[in-house]
Scaffold this motif. Structure first.
Motif, PDB file in Angstrom:
ATOM      1  N   ASN A  50       0.724  -1.227   0.091  1.00 28.53           N
ATOM      2  CA  ASN A  50       0.024   0.035  -0.040  1.00 28.53           C
ATOM      3  C   ASN A  50       0.782   1.364   0.156  1.00 28.53           C
ATOM      4  OD1 ASN A  50      -2.072   2.129   0.437  1.00 28.53           O
ATOM      5  ND2 ASN A  50      -2.929   1.004   2.225  1.00 28.53           N
ATOM      6  N   VAL A  51       1.802   1.292   0.957  1.00 28.90           N
ATOM      7  CA  VAL A  51       2.621   2.526   0.838  1.00 28.90           C
ATOM      8  C   VAL A  51       3.547   2.576  -0.357  1.00 28.90           C
ATOM      9  CG1 VAL A  51       4.695   3.561   2.211  1.00 28.90           C
ATOM     10  CG2 VAL A  51       2.669   2.404   3.355  1.00 28.90           C
ATOM     11  N   VAL A  52       4.222   1.558  -0.956  1.00 28.29           N
ATOM     12  CA  VAL A  52       4.953   1.483  -2.109  1.00 28.29           C
ATOM     13  C   VAL A  52       4.033   2.098  -3.433  1.00 28.29           C
ATOM     14  CG1 VAL A  52       6.269  -0.109  -3.822  1.00 28.29           C
ATOM     15  CG2 VAL A  52       6.692  -0.293  -1.553  1.00 28.29           C
ATOM     16  N   ARG A  53       2.864   1.835  -3.365  1.00 31.79           N
ATOM     17  CA  ARG A  53       1.930   2.186  -4.520  1.00 31.79           C
ATOM     18  C   ARG A  53       1.559   3.539  -4.285  1.00 31.79           C
ATOM     19  NH1 ARG A  53      -2.823  -0.171  -3.947  1.00 31.79           N
ATOM     20  NH2 ARG A  53      -2.301  -1.866  -2.540  1.00 31.79           N
ATOM     21  N   ARG A  54       1.580   4.013  -2.970  1.00 27.27           N
ATOM     22  CA  ARG A  54       1.049   5.433  -2.886  1.00 27.27           C
ATOM     23  C   ARG A  54       1.890   6.565  -2.347  1.00 27.27           C
ATOM     24  NH1 ARG A  54      -2.828   4.724   0.951  1.00 27.27           N
ATOM     25  NH2 ARG A  54      -3.585   6.834   0.606  1.00 27.27           N
ATOM     26  N   SER A  55       2.988   6.358  -1.850  1.00 24.39           N
ATOM     27  CA  SER A  55       4.035   7.258  -1.295  1.00 24.39           C
ATOM     28  C   SER A  55       4.676   8.240  -2.307  1.00 24.39           C
ATOM     29  CB  SER A  55       5.181   6.399  -0.540  1.00 24.39           C
ATOM     30  OG  SER A  55       6.236   7.381  -0.137  1.00 24.39           O
ATOM     31  N   PRO A  56       4.725   9.658  -1.988  1.00 30.67           N
ATOM     32  CA  PRO A  56       5.367  10.503  -2.884  1.00 30.67           C
ATOM     33  C   PRO A  56       6.575  10.534  -2.916  1.00 30.67           C
ATOM     34  CG  PRO A  56       4.567  11.412  -0.973  1.00 30.67           C
ATOM     35  CD  PRO A  56       4.047   9.992  -0.649  1.00 30.67           C
ATOM     36  N   VAL A  57       7.400   9.672  -1.939  1.00 30.40           N
ATOM     37  CA  VAL A  57       8.957   9.478  -1.830  1.00 30.40           C
ATOM     38  C   VAL A  57       9.144   8.298  -2.206  1.00 30.40           C
ATOM     39  CG1 VAL A  57       8.926  11.713  -0.438  1.00 30.40           C
ATOM     40  CG2 VAL A  57       8.728   9.313   0.509  1.00 30.40           C
ATOM     41  N   PRO A  58      10.541   7.747  -2.571  1.00 31.25           N
ATOM     42  CA  PRO A  58      10.983   6.275  -2.713  1.00 31.25           C
ATOM     43  C   PRO A  58      10.968   5.614  -1.314  1.00 31.25           C
ATOM     44  CG  PRO A  58      12.562   7.914  -3.451  1.00 31.25           C
ATOM     45  CD  PRO A  58      11.507   8.843  -2.644  1.00 31.25           C
ATOM     46  N   VAL A  59      10.386   4.412  -1.643  1.00 31.45           N
ATOM     47  CA  VAL A  59      10.085   3.369  -0.350  1.00 31.45           C
ATOM     48  C   VAL A  59      11.184   2.251  -0.721  1.00 31.45           C
ATOM     49  CG1 VAL A  59       8.535   1.821   0.735  1.00 31.45           C
ATOM     50  CG2 VAL A  59       7.631   4.012  -0.195  1.00 31.45           C
ATOM     51  N   VAL A  60      12.178   1.881   0.473  1.00 33.01           N
ATOM     52  CA  VAL A  60      12.717   0.751   0.465  1.00 33.01           C
ATOM     53  C   VAL A  60      11.949  -0.333   1.301  1.00 33.01           C
ATOM     54  CG1 VAL A  60      14.977  -0.320   1.137  1.00 33.01           C
ATOM     55  CG2 VAL A  60      14.664   1.756   0.014  1.00 33.01           C
ATOM     56  N   VAL A  61      11.720  -1.434   0.826  1.00 39.59           N
ATOM     57  CA  VAL A  61      11.214  -2.603   1.608  1.00 39.59           C
ATOM     58  C   VAL A  61      12.343  -3.737   1.828  1.00 39.59           C
ATOM     59  CG1 VAL A  61       9.405  -4.225   1.785  1.00 39.59           C
ATOM     60  CG2 VAL A  61       8.985  -2.283   0.641  1.00 39.59           C
ATOM     61  N   VAL A  62      12.738  -3.887   3.126  1.00 34.70           N
ATOM     62  CA  VAL A  62      13.594  -4.910   3.668  1.00 34.70           C
ATOM     63  C   VAL A  62      12.985  -6.025   4.217  1.00 34.70           C
ATOM     64  CG1 VAL A  62      15.605  -5.078   5.281  1.00 34.70           C
ATOM     65  CG2 VAL A  62      15.004  -2.762   4.541  1.00 34.70           C
ATOM     66  N   ARG A  63      13.391  -7.101   3.508  1.00 29.54           N
ATOM     67  CA  ARG A  63      12.743  -8.421   3.884  1.00 29.54           C
ATOM     68  C   ARG A  63      13.528  -8.937   5.053  1.00 29.54           C
ATOM     69  NH1 ARG A  63       9.322 -10.881   0.096  1.00 29.54           N
ATOM     70  NH2 ARG A  63       9.558 -12.855   1.268  1.00 29.54           N
TER      71      ARG A  63
END
Length: 136
Positions: A123-136
């Motif tokens: 949800n955040v990745v799709r809608r964030s106005p800034v880059p998002v890093v997802v750490v597994r």
């Protein structure tokens, strides 16, 4: 250059890993650790961001207690925000702040559980106005 990193946390090992990753990988001057509290857990209004020192919700404060670090030149802020949907609350906070990158953990759900439960990170990745890093 990344100056302000937002790290949404829920107390899970994944969010702790994302916090540590953000500190290790970015030379940011500020790191804000954000925890979303459901409105039923507080008398505060949805969308209201509050300073941790002013909040007496022990469960939420306990989540944030594990996210502290001593890093030279890095200011660590711990914030709570109120929201019914974690992803929406995180994106709203990003839009209202000067954060220029979001780093968050993934629970790694797949298949039916991901479809049924949804994915805060997605949800955040799709809608964030800034880059998002997802750490597994």
């Amino acid at each position: 250059m990344v100056e302000h990193v937002l790290v949404p946390v829920d107390g899970s090992p994944g969010s702790k890993k994302a916090f540590e990753w953000a500190l290790d990988e970015f030379d940011a001057q500020r790191v804000t650790v954000l925890h979303v509290v459901h409105p039923s857990d507080t008398s505060r209004d949805e969308g209201e961001t509050v300073d941790v020192a002013k909040v007496l919700m022990s469960g939420a404060v306990d989540v944030l207690d594990g996210f502290d670090a001593e890093r030279e030149g890095v200011g660590i802020e711990r914030k709570l925000t109120v929201g019914r949907n974690e992803g929406d609350a995180i994106v709203r906070y990003v839009k209202d702040s000067d954060a220029d990158t979001v780093v968050m953990g993934s629970h790694g759900r797949t298949g039916v559980s991901r479809v049924v439960l949804g994915s805060v990170a997605e949800n955040v990745v799709r809608r964030s106005p800034v880059p998002v890093v997802v750490v597994r």
